[in-house]
Design a protein around this motif. Structure first.
Motif, mmCIF file in Angstrom:
data_model
loop_
_atom_site.group_PDB
_atom_site.id
_atom_site.type_symbol
_atom_site.label_atom_id
_atom_site.label_comp_id
_atom_site.label_asym_id
_atom_site.label_seq_id
_atom_site.Cartn_x
_atom_site.Cartn_y
_atom_site.Cartn_z
ATOM 1 N N PRO A 92 0.845 -1.201 0.000
ATOM 2 C CA PRO A 92 0.000 0.000 0.000
ATOM 3 C C PRO A 92 0.882 1.254 0.000
ATOM 4 N N ILE A 93 0.496 2.234 -0.779
ATOM 5 C CA ILE A 93 1.244 3.488 -0.860
ATOM 6 C C ILE A 93 1.350 4.119 0.527
ATOM 7 N N SER A 94 0.291 3.988 1.332
ATOM 8 C CA SER A 94 0.310 4.577 2.676
ATOM 9 C C SER A 94 1.446 3.993 3.518
ATOM 10 N N GLU A 95 1.753 2.698 3.344
ATOM 11 C CA GLU A 95 2.869 2.093 4.080
ATOM 12 C C GLU A 95 4.204 2.674 3.625
ATOM 13 N N LEU A 96 4.347 2.866 2.306
ATOM 14 C CA LEU A 96 5.582 3.478 1.800
ATOM 15 C C LEU A 96 5.743 4.890 2.345
ATOM 16 N N VAL A 97 4.654 5.642 2.378
ATOM 17 C CA VAL A 97 4.692 7.014 2.898
ATOM 18 C C VAL A 97 5.158 7.009 4.350
ATOM 19 N N LEU A 98 4.603 6.094 5.149
ATOM 20 C CA LEU A 98 4.979 6.017 6.560
ATOM 21 C C LEU A 98 6.417 5.535 6.747
ATOM 22 N N GLU A 99 6.807 4.499 6.011
ATOM 23 C CA GLU A 99 8.160 3.959 6.166
ATOM 24 C C GLU A 99 9.228 4.943 5.721
ATOM 25 N N LEU A 100 8.922 5.725 4.702
ATOM 26 C CA LEU A 100 9.901 6.694 4.204
ATOM 27 C C LEU A 100 9.772 8.052 4.875
#
Length: 172
Positions: A92-100
């Protein structure tokens, strides 16, 4: 801190230190009567000719190393995106946003940059906000959207888009 930054700082402070020593020597010689005004001006000019390039090189190295550090950080983020998506298959894009610790727009720009460099193939379904990694050979010749079955249109270099659901296919 990288070596360019350290060398830049050393050159700047070394140049300033030598300039201070030279200026104090000129002032003490001038006030002590051992040096005339013309000689002091000539000495000041010679000190400036030596120190300005030294300090300038230090500033250049300091600034350039900061730019290189920023570029390295961006490359590492792009590498992290690739690693995350390829290892999980879908993210999910939201996970990438949070991880980065980034914004959705920044993540999207980095994904498009990876596609432009030919480093990533897969697709993203924007309505669900999920990025899928897929072998480029499986995407070649794709005519119908995997999400809605609509006809896919070429959207740009290495990008095909479904006009019905907005899914983007990244062909590298």
């Amino acid at each position: 801190m990288n070596s360019g930054r350290v060398i830049g700082i050393l050159l700047i402070f070394g140049g300033l230190g030598l300039g201070l020593i030279g200026a104090l020597w000129l002032i003490s010689s001038l006030t002590g009567g051992n040096l005339q005004t013309g000689g002091a001006l000539l000495g000041g000019g010679l000190i400036a000719v030596i120190l300005l390039p030294l300090i300038g090189a230090g500033i250049f190295l300091f600034v350039r190393s900061g730019q290189e550090a920023q570029e390295d950080a961006e490359r590492q983020e792009m590498r992290r995106i690739l690693d995350i998506v390829k290892s999980r298959g879908q993210v999910p894009i939201s996970e990438l946003v949070l991880e980065l610790r980034s914004s959705r727009d920044e993540v999207q720009q980095k994904i498009h940059a990876l596609v432009g460099m030919g480093l990533f193939s897969g697709y993203i379904f924007w309505d669900e906000g999920i990025l899928y990694s897929e072998d480029a050979s499986q995407l070649q010749g794709l005519e119908r959207c995997k999400q809605c079955g609509g006809e896919i249109k070429l959207g740009g270099k290495g990008v095909a888009t479904c006009p019905y659901c907005g899914t983007e296919y990244f062909l590298s």
